[in-house]
Design a protein around this motif. Structure first.
Motif, PDB file in Angstrom:
ATOM      1  N   GLU A1041      46.498  42.036  14.558  1.00  0.00           N
ATOM      2  CA  GLU A1041      47.876  41.525  14.865  1.00  0.00           C
ATOM      3  C   GLU A1041      48.664  41.546  13.447  1.00  0.00           C
ATOM      4  O   GLU A1041      49.197  40.313  13.286  1.00  0.00           O
ATOM      5  CB  GLU A1041      47.590  40.274  15.494  1.00  0.00           C
ATOM      6  CG  GLU A1041      46.926  40.265  16.676  1.00  0.00           C
ATOM      7  CD  GLU A1041      46.815  39.148  17.378  1.00  0.00           C
ATOM      8  OE1 GLU A1041      47.510  37.836  17.270  1.00  0.00           O
ATOM      9  OE2 GLU A1041      45.693  38.809  18.096  1.00  0.00           O
ATOM     10  N   ASN A1042      48.916  42.602  12.852  1.00  0.00           N
ATOM     11  CA  ASN A1042      49.711  42.354  11.508  1.00  0.00           C
ATOM     12  C   ASN A1042      50.574  43.469  11.535  1.00  0.00           C
ATOM     13  O   ASN A1042      51.090  43.758  10.628  1.00  0.00           O
ATOM     14  CB  ASN A1042      48.660  42.612  10.402  1.00  0.00           C
ATOM     15  CG  ASN A1042      48.288  41.228   9.717  1.00  0.00           C
ATOM     16  OD1 ASN A1042      49.083  40.507   9.051  1.00  0.00           O
ATOM     17  ND2 ASN A1042      47.121  40.824   9.944  1.00  0.00           N
ATOM     18  N   GLY A1043      50.883  44.096  12.847  1.00  0.00           N
ATOM     19  CA  GLY A1043      51.838  45.143  12.738  1.00  0.00           C
ATOM     20  C   GLY A1043      51.754  46.174  11.930  1.00  0.00           C
ATOM     21  O   GLY A1043      52.828  46.954  11.310  1.00  0.00           O
ATOM     22  N   LEU A1044      50.589  46.896  11.883  1.00  0.00           N
ATOM     23  CA  LEU A1044      50.120  48.162  11.068  1.00  0.00           C
ATOM     24  C   LEU A1044      50.649  49.325  11.975  1.00  0.00           C
ATOM     25  O   LEU A1044      50.354  49.345  13.261  1.00  0.00           O
ATOM     26  CB  LEU A1044      48.882  47.999  10.893  1.00  0.00           C
ATOM     27  CG  LEU A1044      48.364  46.792   9.884  1.00  0.00           C
ATOM     28  CD1 LEU A1044      46.832  47.109   9.437  1.00  0.00           C
ATOM     29  CD2 LEU A1044      49.287  46.678   8.642  1.00  0.00           C
ATOM     30  N   SER A1045      50.981  50.413  11.136  1.00  0.00           N
ATOM     31  CA  SER A1045      51.300  51.587  11.879  1.00  0.00           C
ATOM     32  C   SER A1045      49.729  52.497  11.804  1.00  0.00           C
ATOM     33  O   SER A1045      48.884  51.945  11.312  1.00  0.00           O
ATOM     34  CB  SER A1045      52.371  52.630  11.262  1.00  0.00           C
ATOM     35  OG  SER A1045      51.900  52.607   9.741  1.00  0.00           O
ATOM     36  N   LEU A1046      50.189  53.640  12.502  1.00  0.00           N
ATOM     37  CA  LEU A1046      48.819  54.583  12.506  1.00  0.00           C
ATOM     38  C   LEU A1046      48.644  55.054  11.230  1.00  0.00           C
ATOM     39  O   LEU A1046      47.296  55.117  10.736  1.00  0.00           O
ATOM     40  CB  LEU A1046      48.925  55.720  13.682  1.00  0.00           C
ATOM     41  CG  LEU A1046      47.914  56.618  13.713  1.00  0.00           C
ATOM     42  CD1 LEU A1046      46.760  55.846  14.147  1.00  0.00           C
ATOM     43  CD2 LEU A1046      48.248  57.849  14.893  1.00  0.00           C
ATOM     44  N   ASP A1047      49.437  55.011  10.492  1.00  0.00           N
ATOM     45  CA  ASP A1047      49.102  56.026   8.879  1.00  0.00           C
ATOM     46  C   ASP A1047      48.339  54.664   8.118  1.00  0.00           C
ATOM     47  O   ASP A1047      47.647  54.828   7.339  1.00  0.00           O
ATOM     48  CB  ASP A1047      50.535  56.255   8.203  1.00  0.00           C
ATOM     49  CG  ASP A1047      50.989  57.431   9.083  1.00  0.00           C
ATOM     50  OD1 ASP A1047      50.214  58.249   9.802  1.00  0.00           O
ATOM     51  OD2 ASP A1047      52.387  57.493   8.893  1.00  0.00           O
ATOM     52  N   ALA A1048      49.010  53.451   8.298  1.00  0.00           N
ATOM     53  CA  ALA A1048      48.550  52.438   7.657  1.00  0.00           C
ATOM     54  C   ALA A1048      47.032  51.939   8.157  1.00  0.00           C
ATOM     55  O   ALA A1048      46.186  51.906   7.447  1.00  0.00           O
ATOM     56  CB  ALA A1048      49.556  50.972   7.867  1.00  0.00           C
ATOM     57  N   VAL A1049      46.702  52.369   9.409  1.00  0.00           N
ATOM     58  CA  VAL A1049      45.443  52.022  10.030  1.00  0.00           C
ATOM     59  C   VAL A1049      44.459  53.055   9.325  1.00  0.00           C
ATOM     60  O   VAL A1049      43.208  52.731   8.883  1.00  0.00           O
ATOM     61  CB  VAL A1049      45.495  51.996  11.503  1.00  0.00           C
ATOM     62  CG1 VAL A1049      44.012  52.117  11.855  1.00  0.00           C
ATOM     63  CG2 VAL A1049      46.087  50.696  12.161  1.00  0.00           C
ATOM     64  N   LEU A1050      44.984  54.355   9.422  1.00  0.00           N
ATOM     65  CA  LEU A1050      43.856  55.338   9.011  1.00  0.00           C
ATOM     66  C   LEU A1050      43.953  55.478   7.524  1.00  0.00           C
ATOM     67  O   LEU A1050      42.898  55.670   6.977  1.00  0.00           O
ATOM     68  CB  LEU A1050      44.706  56.780   9.321  1.00  0.00           C
ATOM     69  CG  LEU A1050      44.853  57.238  10.501  1.00  0.00           C
ATOM     70  CD1 LEU A1050      45.626  58.398  10.979  1.00  0.00           C
ATOM     71  CD2 LEU A1050      43.392  57.066  11.273  1.00  0.00           C
ATOM     72  N   GLY A1051      44.786  54.649   6.830  1.00  0.00           N
ATOM     73  CA  GLY A1051      44.698  54.430   5.194  1.00  0.00           C
ATOM     74  C   GLY A1051      43.657  53.335   5.048  1.00  0.00           C
ATOM     75  O   GLY A1051      43.104  53.386   3.941  1.00  0.00           O
ATOM     76  N   LEU A1052      43.396  52.596   5.766  1.00  0.00           N
ATOM     77  CA  LEU A1052      42.087  51.583   5.582  1.00  0.00           C
ATOM     78  C   LEU A1052      40.798  52.231   5.520  1.00  0.00           C
ATOM     79  O   LEU A1052      39.873  51.689   4.964  1.00  0.00           O
ATOM     80  CB  LEU A1052      42.350  50.382   6.631  1.00  0.00           C
ATOM     81  CG  LEU A1052      43.346  49.568   6.690  1.00  0.00           C
ATOM     82  CD1 LEU A1052      43.386  48.814   7.837  1.00  0.00           C
ATOM     83  CD2 LEU A1052      43.505  48.703   5.348  1.00  0.00           C
ATOM     84  N   VAL A1053      40.763  53.628   6.140  1.00  0.00           N
ATOM     85  CA  VAL A1053      39.477  54.211   5.953  1.00  0.00           C
ATOM     86  C   VAL A1053      38.959  54.506   4.544  1.00  0.00           C
ATOM     87  O   VAL A1053      37.923  54.476   4.237  1.00  0.00           O
ATOM     88  CB  VAL A1053      39.601  55.673   6.861  1.00  0.00           C
ATOM     89  CG1 VAL A1053      38.360  56.413   6.837  1.00  0.00           C
ATOM     90  CG2 VAL A1053      40.183  55.257   8.265  1.00  0.00           C
ATOM     91  N   ARG A1054      40.145  54.770   3.635  1.00  0.00           N
ATOM     92  CA  ARG A1054      39.875  54.938   2.174  1.00  0.00           C
ATOM     93  C   ARG A1054      38.683  53.527   1.807  1.00  0.00           C
ATOM     94  O   ARG A1054      38.126  53.785   0.813  1.00  0.00           O
ATOM     95  CB  ARG A1054      40.956  55.135   1.443  1.00  0.00           C
ATOM     96  CG  ARG A1054      42.001  56.229   1.826  1.00  0.00           C
ATOM     97  CD  ARG A1054      42.915  56.334   0.720  1.00  0.00           C
ATOM     98  NE  ARG A1054      43.793  57.413   1.017  1.00  0.00           N
ATOM     99  CZ  ARG A1054      45.028  57.148   1.731  1.00  0.00           C
ATOM    100  NH1 ARG A1054      45.012  55.986   1.942  1.00  0.00           N
ATOM    101  NH2 ARG A1054      45.871  58.294   2.036  1.00  0.00           N
ATOM    102  N   CYS A1055      38.982  52.667   2.617  1.00  0.00           N
ATOM    103  CA  CYS A1055      38.283  51.504   1.889  1.00  0.00           C
ATOM    104  C   CYS A1055      36.424  51.517   1.870  1.00  0.00           C
ATOM    105  O   CYS A1055      35.748  51.008   1.255  1.00  0.00           O
ATOM    106  CB  CYS A1055      38.345  50.064   2.725  1.00  0.00           C
ATOM    107  SG  CYS A1055      40.228  49.497   2.559  1.00  0.00           S
ATOM    108  N   PHE A1056      36.340  52.486   2.777  1.00  0.00           N
ATOM    109  CA  PHE A1056      34.836  52.962   2.631  1.00  0.00           C
ATOM    110  C   PHE A1056      34.414  53.599   1.332  1.00  0.00           C
ATOM    111  O   PHE A1056      33.242  53.438   0.973  1.00  0.00           O
ATOM    112  CB  PHE A1056      34.508  54.146   3.872  1.00  0.00           C
ATOM    113  CG  PHE A1056      34.222  53.525   5.185  1.00  0.00           C
ATOM    114  CD1 PHE A1056      33.034  52.583   5.386  1.00  0.00           C
ATOM    115  CD2 PHE A1056      35.122  53.815   6.190  1.00  0.00           C
ATOM    116  CE1 PHE A1056      33.096  52.036   6.698  1.00  0.00           C
ATOM    117  CE2 PHE A1056      34.671  53.233   7.502  1.00  0.00           C
ATOM    118  CZ  PHE A1056      33.877  52.435   7.703  1.00  0.00           C
ATOM    119  N   SER A1057      35.229  54.074   0.624  1.00  0.00           N
ATOM    120  CA  SER A1057      34.984  54.849  -0.686  1.00  0.00           C
ATOM    121  C   SER A1057      35.243  53.923  -1.856  1.00  0.00           C
ATOM    122  O   SER A1057      34.593  53.948  -3.000  1.00  0.00           O
ATOM    123  CB  SER A1057      35.587  55.947  -0.989  1.00  0.00           C
ATOM    124  OG  SER A1057      37.122  55.813  -0.749  1.00  0.00           O
TER     125      SER A1057
END
Length: 1405
Positions: A1041-1057
């Protein structure tokens, strides 16, 4: 000789009567007042000769009629010393109807205006047909003053002399001691036109008679209602006011009128105010209209008193209330005689709706101890028996409690006046034990010695009973025989008065001196009269509820009748009753036993509070210990008394009954108006365990009386005194009494409007109550400084374990140490030293100061106080005004306060700027387990863990780590800290400062961080991703519930690395649920890299790195090809193993192809799952093609076109077999060739599952034809595909072309299975099992042909295939096979058949 004597015809008898009466003129005056209550004993007669005066009075008596004259003659013979011969002549001549001469026309003269027609009016009441006579103002004033003087003179003559009866003390009529009057307010706005005058009583100061009417302010209530039970003196007070006015004491009123509703109820026509005042009270001598106009003009100086308002409530007819009640209503509301003062007396109960809401309610509470003593002193004034009477009252507790009722106090004094000269001191205990025997002794005292006329007493009792049954309290001469009137007058049992029902309509009425006396005489008649049998008697033994129902129009007249019947059932009353019954002792005994039996039945029933009180009165009157014990033991453990008045006598009677009870009892008095001295009746009641009072009527006098009773209740454990108006004076008495009750476990002073100092005085008693568990001081409006003082008491008192204050609530909870009874009985100083010794022991304190308006400086004082105190279990300061600075101070002090569980600073005005200050303040707190801050919900809560234990030795720790190796990952222990900053409006600009503040908390343990419900947006998410590595290893991060867009959500995937601790990323895009999680089973000792160099630890970490995969769960997200391409590109650098879980409403073929094409770029992928995702019919072919295009895929599982799973080999695994499951995908014949072609490109298929599709017989035939091209080495499952016997036969025919088939099984029954098992090499022998195939005769030839061609088939099993003996024989005859072993087995239900060997075949049946 006068004319009357001449007409009587016996001048000697008349002369003797005149001479006899001349000797006792005062006696004759008393009888004149009795028989002619409205006759004025004119002072002008004082100048006459005494004999002439007697003759004049006799003439007035004679003209009243035969009944009055005969009753008078009977009184002469009964009360005066009349010679026997004269008594015989008087009774024989004048005592009967034939001795009365009617020549005088006495009846015509007795009521000269009685024949006036009701429809006619007096001249002064004309309707205005004649012109009104004009008078000057001075003449009008003179007429009014003349009437007012006449009104006062009439009242003076009425109360000028009260002449006692024979044998009575003069004080019997003269003594007046005002009862306790207490002003109260009651809500008169109740539905259905009724109000309860005994509810919602508020305590007020005692009211004197002169204070009843405050005429100095015109804004005060014009209507006053005087409420009191029977015998409290309401009627006496009404006459006392009239007498005081006549004597000139109530100068605020020019005119006072007293009316009795028992007489007004006889009026059947509607009255005007002038008719009420002049026709029914006192008529002016002339010009009535002028006098009434003056009264109307000066109405504010007119007082109207109505006695017995409860008697005015008649059942409402179709036309509404009666005429008198209608007139009373108009007077109260000011529509008639506006401005006049109205006072009404009534028993508590249902009152008419006409009373205005602002009416003043005054309760009559009877006598307290000093008033009883004052009354006795006045009654026995200047008599030698005065001291003896006072001693009797002091030694006889029951008699003293009865005297709380003024009417009974008068009766008791009369009885003592009669008994003391002839009995030894202390005899009142035996002779006056209860109310019934009090009345019995009164009757004996009023009777001449040795002259109790039993028949007359029973006959008068019959009149009393008839009146009670018909609701009649006023009797006329026609209702009572003349001898009975004389008997009643002689014994002061009857009183007389003038009854006016209209102009010229008046006659003498008789009534019993008190309603309770009428009830007592009725009870005597029921118990002693031979006319009443015991069955009729028992019908009167009932319990009357004091709750007046709304449907009940008026209070009953026989409230005390059952009580008197119960009292007469006492054995001590049997001689008196037997005397009345002419010696019929057996009949009396049977009636007494019947009454006791009814009471026994009532004692075992479940009764309401009012009926319990009535039952206790009845049982106490019987003086039967067995009945009292049965009643006491039958009372419930919880005995409530709600919303009905109780007197001291009621509680004394209840106490007497409880003395016969062994078990404890809880008494709850809620909303019951109680007299101030009521608690004195509970002295010594050791059965009370819980005692609770809730009434605005309870004041300081009540508290003082209660303080004297409390130390005498040995079992009392709970004391409640709520909703009162006790001041410091009353509380001081209770505070002194409480230490004398060491057994108390709970004390409540709720809602008493106590001041701050009073509250502090109360808590000083805590160390002196060793067993106290709860002290409730709620709803008492204390200030903040007092609250801090109470907090100091909680800190310093060794037994307090919780102080809870929230708005109006203020409660102490205590944990007293276990002590023996002997310890509790020791001296207070020894108890105090024990308390200090045990205070040194460790204890845990909970402090809840919620919504108490605490500010920053209060927080500083509280911190200084708590630092010196014991360990704290919980501190709750929510709802105060600490703001940022106060919250920071409390957070900094948290580590020093040793809080074990919770610190709550919610709703204290914390801002976004203050959040980071709080975070920095708790960064060094080792015991903090969770911090939850939500500015939107005003939540600031700190949760703490227990203090950390000492570190274990190296060998023990190594053993601990080795033991972890034997556990599954999900079983490993947890250790973490949670920081929840939710709904705080956090933005990107706040993150850097927050992360710096959080940095100090990361080294203290695994950190769960929650930023959900904020306003980070895409920029905040990107910035946070950059700052996360600086926070160390987190256990979880919630960005929902922080108003993230799809691009921002997919950007969080980088946190795996970038984040080594991140193992799972859960994203639900539409619901904005975003959660980053670490390993669920890790602990801070290895996540922070602080593990020692033990072999077990290194082995354990290596095991975890190889086995724990990272997981990305992406749901509720539009998975378009560009998004999937970007996602896979981002996952390329993610360390493995990796599990990818995707979910959306529908995944297009293009998106699925894009996803499958990217699979080779993700070598670390171990699982791809599409759950709850709609797929097209083409998806089975795309997924089947993946088995050949991506060698790492080892399993494809597609179910119902909604769930697809791809399992991958790790890079270390060698290529091997794979399997494909395509169940429930609606595959039919048209799809078989394409699917088989795709599967044929695989090197090795261990399993293919095509069950639950739509192949049918044609699709199965097509599949079997393509089967040699598919490299299956395991199982082919074709179950649930709607196949028939045709497919089973075709399978048999196809077996020669499938050399790698080793076994096939078909079940066409409910199981619907079709499975073929393959091997990697060609099989020499094959097995075929056919079950429930239901072959028909035409199938036998095809079955035989297939068997003949399938030479590799070595075993055929037919189970329940419907082949009979004949078909089987045909089958065997048609099979042609070369020599070799072939087994044919036929299984039928419940039997087995074995056929002989034939040729080279072996058949097993």
């Amino acid at each position: 000789m006068d004319p009357v004597g001449l007409q009587l015809g016996n001048k000697n008898l008349w002369s003797c009567l005149v001479r006899l009466l001349t000797k006792d003129p005062e006696w004759l005056n008393a009888k004149m007042k009795f028989f002619l209550p409205n006759t004025d004993l004119d002072s002008r007669n004082e100048t006459l000769d005494p004999e002439q005066r007697v003759i004049l009075q006799l003439n007035k008596l004679h003209v009243q009629g035969s009944d009055t004259w005969q009753s008078f003659i009977h009184c002469v013979c009964m009360q005066l010393e009349v010679p026997l011969d004269l008594e015989v002549l008087l009774l024989s001549t004048f005592g009967y109807d034939d001795g009365f001469t009617s020549q005088l026309g006495a009846e015509g003269k007795s009521q000269p205006e009685s024949q006036l027609h009701h429809g006619l009016k007096r001249p002064h009441q004309s309707c205005g047909s004649s012109p009104r006579r004009k008078q000057c103002k001075k003449q009008q004033l003179e007429l009014a003053k003349k009437y007012l003087q006449l009104l006062r003179t009439s009242a003076q003559q009425r109360y000028r002399s009260q002449i006692p009866g024979s044998g009575q003390p003069h004080a019997f009529h003269q003594v007046y001691v005002p009862p306790i009057l207490r002003r109260a307010t009651a809500s008169l706005d109740t539905p259905e036109g009724a109000i309860m005058g005994d509810v919602k009583v508020e305590d007020g100061a005692d009211v004197s008679i002169s204070d009843l009417f405050n005429t100095r302010v015109n804004k005060g209530p014009r209507v006053t209602v005087l409420l009191g039970k029977a015998g409290m003196g309401k009627t006496t007070l009404a006459h006392r006011l009239c007498q005081k006015w006549a004597e000139g004491h109530l100068n605020c009123f020019q005119a006072l009128f007293l009316f009795e509703f028992r007489q007004l109820n006889l009026i059947t026509r509607f009255l005007t105010p002038s008719e009420l005042l002049f026709d029914l009270y006192l008529s002016p001598e002339s010009d009535h209209d002028t006098v009434f106009q003056y009264l109307e003009k000066n109405a504010d100086q007119v007082l109207l008193i109505f006695d017995g308002l409860d008697e005015a409530l008649q059942p409402m007819g179709p036309d509404g209330p009666g005429p008198v009640l209608t007139l009373f209503s108009h007077l109260c509301n000011g529509t008639l005689l506006p401005g006049c003062r109205v006072m009404a007396t009534s028993r508590p109960g249902k009152l008419p709706a006409c009373l205005p809401a602002e009416a003043a309610m005054v309760h009559m509470l009877g006598f307290d101890g000093p008033r009883v003593e004052e009354y006795v002193n006045h009654f026995f004034s200047a008599q030698p028996s005065r001291e003896g009477a006072l001693v009797e009252l002091q030694t006889n507790g029951r008699l003293r409690s009865l005297c709380a009722v003024p009417a009974l106090c008068q009766v008791a004094c009369l009885c003592l006046h009669h008994l003391l000269p002839d009995h030894a001191p202390g005899q009142s205990v035996a002779l006056l034990p209860n109310m019934t025997q009090l009345y019995m002794q009164m009757v004996l005292a009023l009777s001449p010695p040795g002259h109790l006329l039993t028949s007359s007493l029973l006959d008068l009792g019959e009149v009393a009973l008839r009146g009670l049954e018909t609701g009649k309290v006023i009797f006329y001469a026609k209702d009572i025989a003349p001898p009975l009137i004389a008997f009643g007058a002689t014994h002061s049992l009857l009183t007389s008065f003038c009854v006016r029902t209209g102009p010229g309509h008046q006659q003498t009425g008789y009534a019993f001196t008190h309603l309770s006396l009428q009830e007592f005489l009725a009870a005597l008649h029921l118990m002693a009269s031979p006319k009443v049998n015991k069955d009729t008697l028992t019908q009167y033994v009932t319990l009357h509820s004091r709750w007046v129902q709304r449907t009940k129009a008026r209070l009953g007249l026989s409230d005390h009748l059952p009580t008197f019947l119960a009292g007469l059932a006492s054995c001590t009353c049997r001689p008196f009753l037997s005397h009345l019954a002419q010696g019929n002792e057996d009949c009396v005994g049977a009636k007494q036993a019947a009454v006791v039996q009814v009471l026994k039945k009532l004692a075992t029933r479940k009764l309401t509070g009012p009926k319990v009180v009535e039952l206790c009165h009845c049982v106490d009157e019987t003086q039967e210990p067995e009945l009292a014990s049965l009643t006491a033991q039958s009372l419930p453990y919880q005995l409530p008394f709600h919303n009905f008045p109780l007197t001291c006598t009621d509680l004394a009677t209840l106490t007497n009954i409880l003395e016969h009870r062994e078990a404890p009892i809880h008494l709850d008095f809620d909303g019951c108006p109680l007299e101030p001295h009521c608690p004195e009746a509970l002295v010594g009641c050791g059965q009370i365990e819980n005692l609770s009072f809730k009434s605005r009527k309870c004041g300081d006098a009540f508290a003082e009386a209660l303080s004297r009773s409390l130390p005498t209740m040995g079992r009392l454990q709970m004391l409640g005194l709520a909703g009162s108006k006790i001041t410091a004076r009353g509380i001081s008495h209770l505070v002194k009494a409480l230490p004398l009750c060491p057994q108390l476990k709970e004390v409540s002073f709720r809602d008493n409007q106590l001041s701050d100092q009073v509250v502090l005085n109360i808590v000083e008693v805590l160390p002196h109550l060793p067993r106290l568990r709860k002290l409730d001081l709620s709803s008492n409006s204390i200030c903040v400084s007092t609250l801090l003082c109470l907090a100091r008491v909680a800190v310093t008192c060794p037994t307090v374990r919780m102080l809870q204050a929230r708005e109006a609530d203020l409660i102490f909870l205590l944990s007293p140490p276990t002590e023996t009874t002997a310890e509790l009985q020791r001296a207070p100083d020894l108890q105090e030293s024990d308390g200090q010794r045990k205070g040194a022991q460790s204890r845990s304190l909970t402090l809840r100061l919620q919504k108490c308006q605490l500010q920053v400086h209060d927080a500083e004082a509280l911190i200084a106080l708590l630092q010196e105190g014991p360990h704290l279990e919980e501190v709750d300061l929510s709802g105060n005004q600490l703001e940022d600075e106060g919250c920071r101070l409390m957070a900094e002090a948290a580590s020093q306060l040793h809080i074990a569980r919770k610190l709550d600073l919610s709703d204290n005005g914390l801002s976004v700027a203050g959040v980071h200050c709080v975070l920095r303040a708790v960064s060094a707190c080792w015991t903090l387990a969770e911090l939850h801050i939500s500015l939107q919900h005003k939540t600031v809560i700190f949760m703490f863990a227990q203090e950390p234990e000492e570190q274990k030795g190296p060998q023990e720790r190594a053993a601990f780590l080795d033991s972890l190796m034997l556990q599954m990952p999900s079983e490993l222990p947890l250790s973490s800290r949670r920081m929840r900053l939710t709904h705080c409006g956090l933005q990107e600009k706040h993150l850097e400062q927050l992360c710096k503040a959080l940095g100090g908390s990361c080294h203290l343990g695994h950190l769960h961080l929650d930023f959900s419900g904020n306003a980070l947006g895409d920029e905040g998410a990107a910035r946070l991703a950059q700052l996360l590595p600086g926070l160390g290893a987190l256990q979880s991060l919630n960005l929902s519930e922080n108003g993230l867009s799809l691009d921002a959500v997919l950007g969080l995937v980088r946190c795996f690395s970038t984040l080594q601790w991140l193992f799972r990323l859960d994203i639900s895009f539409e619901s904005q649920h975003i959660l980053l999680r670490g390993d669920k089973t890790s602990r801070d000792m290895w996540a922070t890299g602080s593990l020692p160099d033990f072999p077990a630890a290194a082995k354990f970490l290596g095991f975890r790195q190889r086995c724990i995969p990272r997981s990305l769960c992406l749901s509720e997200c539009p998975l378009e090809p560009p998004s999937l391409t970007r996602l896979c590109a981002t996952l390329k650098d993610c360390p493995g193993p990796l599990e990818l879980q995707l979910s959306c409403e529908f995944l297009s073929d293009q998106s699925l192809e894009t996803l499958l094409d990217c699979l080779p770029q993700l070598p670390q992928l171990s699982l791809l799952q599409l759950s709850q995702t709609g797929l097209s019919p083409k998806s089975p072919f795309l997924l089947a093609n993946t088995l050949s295009l991506c060698p790492r895929v080892k399993k494809v599982d597609l179910r119902s076109l909604h769930h697809a799973t791809l399992h991958f080999r790790s890079n270390e695994e060698e290529e091997g077999v794979c399997c494909g499951r395509f169940t429930g995908c609606s595959l039919s014949q048209e799809h078989v060739e394409s699917l088989c072609w795709l599967l044929s490109k695989c090197k090795d298929l261990s399993q293919v599952d095509l069950s639950a599709n739509l192949l049918g017989d044609s699709g199965l035939r097509c599949l079997l034809e393509c089967l040699p091209q598919v490299p299956i080495s395991g199982l082919l499952d074709l179950s649930h595909n709607s196949i028939s016997q045709e497919s089973a036969l075709y399978l048999l025919e196809t077996l020669p072309s499938c050399p790698r088939v080793r076994e096939a099984s078909v079940n066409l029954g409910s199981e619907q299975s079709f499975r073929i098992h393959f091997s990697r090499e060609d099989q020499a022998g094959k097995t075929l099992r056919l079950s429930e195939c239901s072959f028909r005769p035409e199938h036998v030839s095809r079955l035989a042909t297939g068997l003949s061609k399938s030479l590799q088939l070595t075993e055929l099993t037919l189970t329940q295939c419907c082949l009979g003996q004949k078909q089987l024989a045909i089958l065997l005859s048609l099979v042609g096979r070369p020599a070799g072993l072939f087994s044919l087995r036929l299984h039928k239900a419940h039997r087995e058949t074995v056929l002989p060997h034939t040729g080279g075949l072996c058949f097993g049946i």
